[in-house]
Design a protein around this motif. Sequence first.
Motif, PDB file in Angstrom:
ATOM      1  N   GLN A  53       0.812  -1.211   0.000  1.00 38.09           N
ATOM      2  CA  GLN A  53       0.000   0.000   0.000  1.00 38.09           C
ATOM      3  C   GLN A  53       0.850   1.267   0.000  1.00 38.09           C
ATOM      4  O   GLN A  53       0.429   2.312  -0.493  1.00 38.09           O
ATOM      5  CB  GLN A  53      -0.888  -0.050   1.247  1.00 38.09           C
ATOM      6  N   GLU A  54       2.056   1.178   0.576  1.00 34.67           N
ATOM      7  CA  GLU A  54       2.946   2.344   0.674  1.00 34.67           C
ATOM      8  C   GLU A  54       3.729   2.600  -0.613  1.00 34.67           C
ATOM      9  O   GLU A  54       4.422   3.606  -0.719  1.00 34.67           O
ATOM     10  CB  GLU A  54       3.975   2.129   1.803  1.00 34.67           C
ATOM     11  N   GLN A  55       3.703   1.689  -1.562  1.00 34.39           N
ATOM     12  CA  GLN A  55       4.561   1.814  -2.747  1.00 34.39           C
ATOM     13  C   GLN A  55       3.950   2.782  -3.771  1.00 34.39           C
ATOM     14  O   GLN A  55       2.749   2.714  -4.041  1.00 34.39           O
ATOM     15  CB  GLN A  55       4.811   0.436  -3.394  1.00 34.39           C
ATOM     16  N   PRO A  56       4.763   3.665  -4.340  1.00 34.43           N
ATOM     17  CA  PRO A  56       4.222   4.699  -5.241  1.00 34.43           C
ATOM     18  C   PRO A  56       3.605   4.140  -6.524  1.00 34.43           C
ATOM     19  O   PRO A  56       2.810   4.824  -7.156  1.00 34.43           O
ATOM     20  CB  PRO A  56       5.444   5.580  -5.549  1.00 34.43           C
ATOM     21  N   GLU A  57       3.935   2.919  -6.899  1.00 33.11           N
ATOM     22  CA  GLU A  57       3.375   2.329  -8.133  1.00 33.11           C
ATOM     23  C   GLU A  57       1.968   1.764  -7.916  1.00 33.11           C
ATOM     24  O   GLU A  57       1.265   1.446  -8.877  1.00 33.11           O
ATOM     25  CB  GLU A  57       4.271   1.186  -8.640  1.00 33.11           C
ATOM     26  N   ILE A  58       1.575   1.596  -6.646  1.00 31.55           N
ATOM     27  CA  ILE A  58       0.309   0.904  -6.331  1.00 31.55           C
ATOM     28  C   ILE A  58      -0.813   1.920  -6.081  1.00 31.55           C
ATOM     29  O   ILE A  58      -0.661   2.839  -5.266  1.00 31.55           O
ATOM     30  CB  ILE A  58       0.479   0.006  -5.080  1.00 31.55           C
ATOM     31  N   GLU A  59      -1.928   1.735  -6.776  1.00 35.04           N
ATOM     32  CA  GLU A  59      -3.103   2.602  -6.595  1.00 35.04           C
ATOM     33  C   GLU A  59      -3.882   2.160  -5.353  1.00 35.04           C
ATOM     34  O   GLU A  59      -4.229   2.956  -4.506  1.00 35.04           O
ATOM     35  CB  GLU A  59      -3.997   2.507  -7.838  1.00 35.04           C
ATOM     36  N   ARG A  60      -4.195   0.858  -5.260  1.00 37.34           N
ATOM     37  CA  ARG A  60      -4.891   0.355  -4.061  1.00 37.34           C
ATOM     38  C   ARG A  60      -4.647  -1.145  -3.891  1.00 37.34           C
ATOM     39  O   ARG A  60      -4.344  -1.857  -4.846  1.00 37.34           O
ATOM     40  CB  ARG A  60      -6.387   0.669  -4.115  1.00 37.34           C
ATOM     41  N   VAL A  61      -4.808  -1.557  -2.626  1.00 38.75           N
ATOM     42  CA  VAL A  61      -4.661  -2.977  -2.284  1.00 38.75           C
ATOM     43  C   VAL A  61      -6.032  -3.488  -1.872  1.00 38.75           C
ATOM     44  O   VAL A  61      -6.670  -2.920  -0.986  1.00 38.75           O
ATOM     45  CB  VAL A  61      -3.641  -3.159  -1.134  1.00 38.75           C
ATOM     46  N   LEU A  62      -6.501  -4.541  -2.547  1.00 35.70           N
ATOM     47  CA  LEU A  62      -7.833  -5.086  -2.256  1.00 35.70           C
ATOM     48  C   LEU A  62      -7.686  -6.245  -1.272  1.00 35.70           C
ATOM     49  O   LEU A  62      -7.531  -7.401  -1.654  1.00 35.70           O
ATOM     50  CB  LEU A  62      -8.516  -5.536  -3.552  1.00 35.70           C
ATOM     51  N   HIS A  63      -7.667  -5.897   0.001  1.00 34.10           N
ATOM     52  CA  HIS A  63      -7.548  -6.856   1.103  1.00 34.10           C
ATOM     53  C   HIS A  63      -8.586  -6.426   2.140  1.00 34.10           C
ATOM     54  O   HIS A  63      -8.551  -5.280   2.593  1.00 34.10           O
ATOM     55  CB  HIS A  63      -6.119  -6.799   1.662  1.00 34.10           C
ATOM     56  N   PRO A  64      -9.491  -7.334   2.556  1.00 32.13           N
ATOM     57  CA  PRO A  64     -10.591  -6.930   3.432  1.00 32.13           C
ATOM     58  C   PRO A  64     -10.178  -6.254   4.736  1.00 32.13           C
ATOM     59  O   PRO A  64     -10.959  -5.483   5.299  1.00 32.13           O
ATOM     60  CB  PRO A  64     -11.324  -8.251   3.705  1.00 32.13           C
ATOM     61  N   ALA A  65      -8.951  -6.489   5.222  1.00 32.54           N
ATOM     62  CA  ALA A  65      -8.529  -5.843   6.475  1.00 32.54           C
ATOM     63  C   ALA A  65      -8.050  -4.413   6.261  1.00 32.54           C
ATOM     64  O   ALA A  65      -7.716  -3.734   7.231  1.00 32.54           O
ATOM     65  CB  ALA A  65      -7.430  -6.663   7.143  1.00 32.54           C
ATOM     66  N   VAL A  95      -4.888 -14.158   0.690  1.00 30.66           N
ATOM     67  CA  VAL A  95      -4.866 -13.884  -0.740  1.00 30.66           C
ATOM     68  C   VAL A  95      -5.521 -12.517  -0.965  1.00 30.66           C
ATOM     69  O   VAL A  95      -6.536 -12.201  -0.335  1.00 30.66           O
ATOM     70  CB  VAL A  95      -5.543 -15.037  -1.548  1.00 30.66           C
ATOM     71  N   PHE A  96      -4.898 -11.678  -1.790  1.00 31.12           N
ATOM     72  CA  PHE A  96      -5.404 -10.310  -2.017  1.00 31.12           C
ATOM     73  C   PHE A  96      -4.854  -9.787  -3.342  1.00 31.12           C
ATOM     74  O   PHE A  96      -3.979 -10.411  -3.955  1.00 31.12           O
ATOM     75  CB  PHE A  96      -5.017  -9.390  -0.834  1.00 31.12           C
ATOM     76  N   THR A  97      -5.405  -8.663  -3.785  1.00 24.63           N
ATOM     77  CA  THR A  97      -5.074  -8.141  -5.121  1.00 24.63           C
ATOM     78  C   THR A  97      -4.397  -6.771  -5.039  1.00 24.63           C
ATOM     79  O   THR A  97      -4.768  -5.932  -4.206  1.00 24.63           O
ATOM     80  CB  THR A  97      -6.360  -8.073  -5.987  1.00 24.63           C
ATOM     81  N   LEU A  98      -3.415  -6.560  -5.905  1.00 28.21           N
ATOM     82  CA  LEU A  98      -2.759  -5.251  -6.054  1.00 28.21           C
ATOM     83  C   LEU A  98      -3.256  -4.603  -7.340  1.00 28.21           C
ATOM     84  O   LEU A  98      -3.195  -5.234  -8.403  1.00 28.21           O
ATOM     85  CB  LEU A  98      -1.234  -5.418  -6.169  1.00 28.21           C
ATOM     86  N   VAL A  99      -3.751  -3.364  -7.233  1.00 30.76           N
ATOM     87  CA  VAL A  99      -4.136  -2.612  -8.428  1.00 30.76           C
ATOM     88  C   VAL A  99      -3.078  -1.513  -8.616  1.00 30.76           C
ATOM     89  O   VAL A  99      -2.836  -0.721  -7.696  1.00 30.76           O
ATOM     90  CB  VAL A  99      -5.538  -1.985  -8.288  1.00 30.76           C
ATOM     91  N   PHE A 100      -2.467  -1.492  -9.798  1.00 29.49           N
ATOM     92  CA  PHE A 100      -1.376  -0.544 -10.054  1.00 29.49           C
ATOM     93  C   PHE A 100      -1.930   0.792 -10.559  1.00 29.49           C
ATOM     94  O   PHE A 100      -3.056   0.878 -11.042  1.00 29.49           O
ATOM     95  CB  PHE A 100      -0.395  -1.147 -11.067  1.00 29.49           C
ATOM     96  N   LYS A 101      -1.083   1.830 -10.459  1.00 32.14           N
ATOM     97  CA  LYS A 101      -1.449   3.160 -10.971  1.00 32.14           C
ATOM     98  C   LYS A 101      -1.640   3.071 -12.480  1.00 32.14           C
ATOM     99  O   LYS A 101      -1.068   2.198 -13.148  1.00 32.14           O
ATOM    100  CB  LYS A 101      -0.331   4.160 -10.643  1.00 32.14           C
TER     101      LYS A 101
END
Length: 408
Positions: free
Chosen positions: A292-304, A324-330
Amino acid sequence: MMTLSPKEDAVSRGWKDLSSLLVTAGRHKHSVSEKGAFVNDPLHRGSTVIYPSVAAMRNTKGKEYEHHTLYGAMGSPNQHELEKVIALIEGGSHSQIVSSGLTACTVPLLAFLSAGDHCLLIDSIYGPTKRFSEKVMKKFGVEISYYPADISVDEIENYIQRNTKVIFTESPGSHTFEIQDIRALSRLAHQHHIKLFLDNTWGIGVFKPFEHGVDVSIQALTKYGNGHSDLVLGAITVNKDEDWYLLRDTSIALGEVAGADVCWLTLRGLRTLGARLEKQSISALKIAQWCQEQPEIERVLHPALPSCYGHELWKRDFTGASSVFTLVFKQFITTQQVIDMIEKLNLFSIGASWGGYESLVLLTDGEIYRNFSNKLLTGSACRLHIGLENPEDLIADLNHSFTTIWRS
Ligand SMILES: *Cc1c(COP(=O)(O)O)cnc(C)c1O
């Protein structure tokens, strides 16, 4: 004692509650004879069951609902033991073990729907369940439609038809992880005399479906249940006798059965489910927070994480999370760059499925089929499954890959 932060406790608490049950469930610990016995039940392979008399054989009529061993194609003692353990974990009255997670989705559709009925599925349902609904259920005259994964229960009511008999939901949804208000949804379904099915694979052990009014709960035991990526298996759990009779009759009519070896291995896997998931869920949270802190990542889809749709419902209804969770990039990150990043990883294998002891990465661009547009998928995306490796090593692996592709 290791002290956990409130967030770590929220993703792993349920496993602690379940650990003692998982060690003893279904075992004959208290009926061991003076001669002693092995810890685990033996493997029972078989087709024919033999009896001492004709009368004894005739007395088995109706026993197919009571976990008796009647014929190989109607289940082995290993299958029946596993059914009792899954019913305990899910909190239902009866479970039926079937040959895969996908058949755990298809058998109840065949059991509870007839020609002329309508089945309403959530848009983020496991893809092959959608494929079966489209290719097979429609062919037999069942109407199929979908509702968006990010609408309120009041809005879902608009998608119900006069002939709707089943609502089939998944929470969190496949790939996009939207959490649903199952309690409100079951109330709505029951007002309309509709059965609510839930694919509860992600929530094994940490979401109690029957406390929230679900009628049929589904587990792909292929995932965390077995946990070792060496078999496929599924479970269907219900909580009412009439639902159990219908489900059991349909499974037998279809010749649906699971091999004794596969059930035996899954029972072995389940003994360590609590320990595995306690570690994997905390590692996954750590890695999701790092991502979540990485500048390339738009959002992290993890229920917590608050960036996940329905996060507040997850806090209300779940006693843990899985890994298991999903990374959505910028938007400026291309699919090719994500592929290059994935191929630079050393500790993550490239592969579908999840729930084993090994970490996995899956590029999801072009793999997620949705009937409605999804506001969460604004860029290229990949799914991570976190295994039993040291989370610091996994973060270092991701960091190395991100640095090589985007920062050098
Ligand atoms: C994997 C999966 C299934 C199907 O399980 P298989 O054993 O692979 O057929 C069903 N539902 C969900 C949510 C899954 O992730």
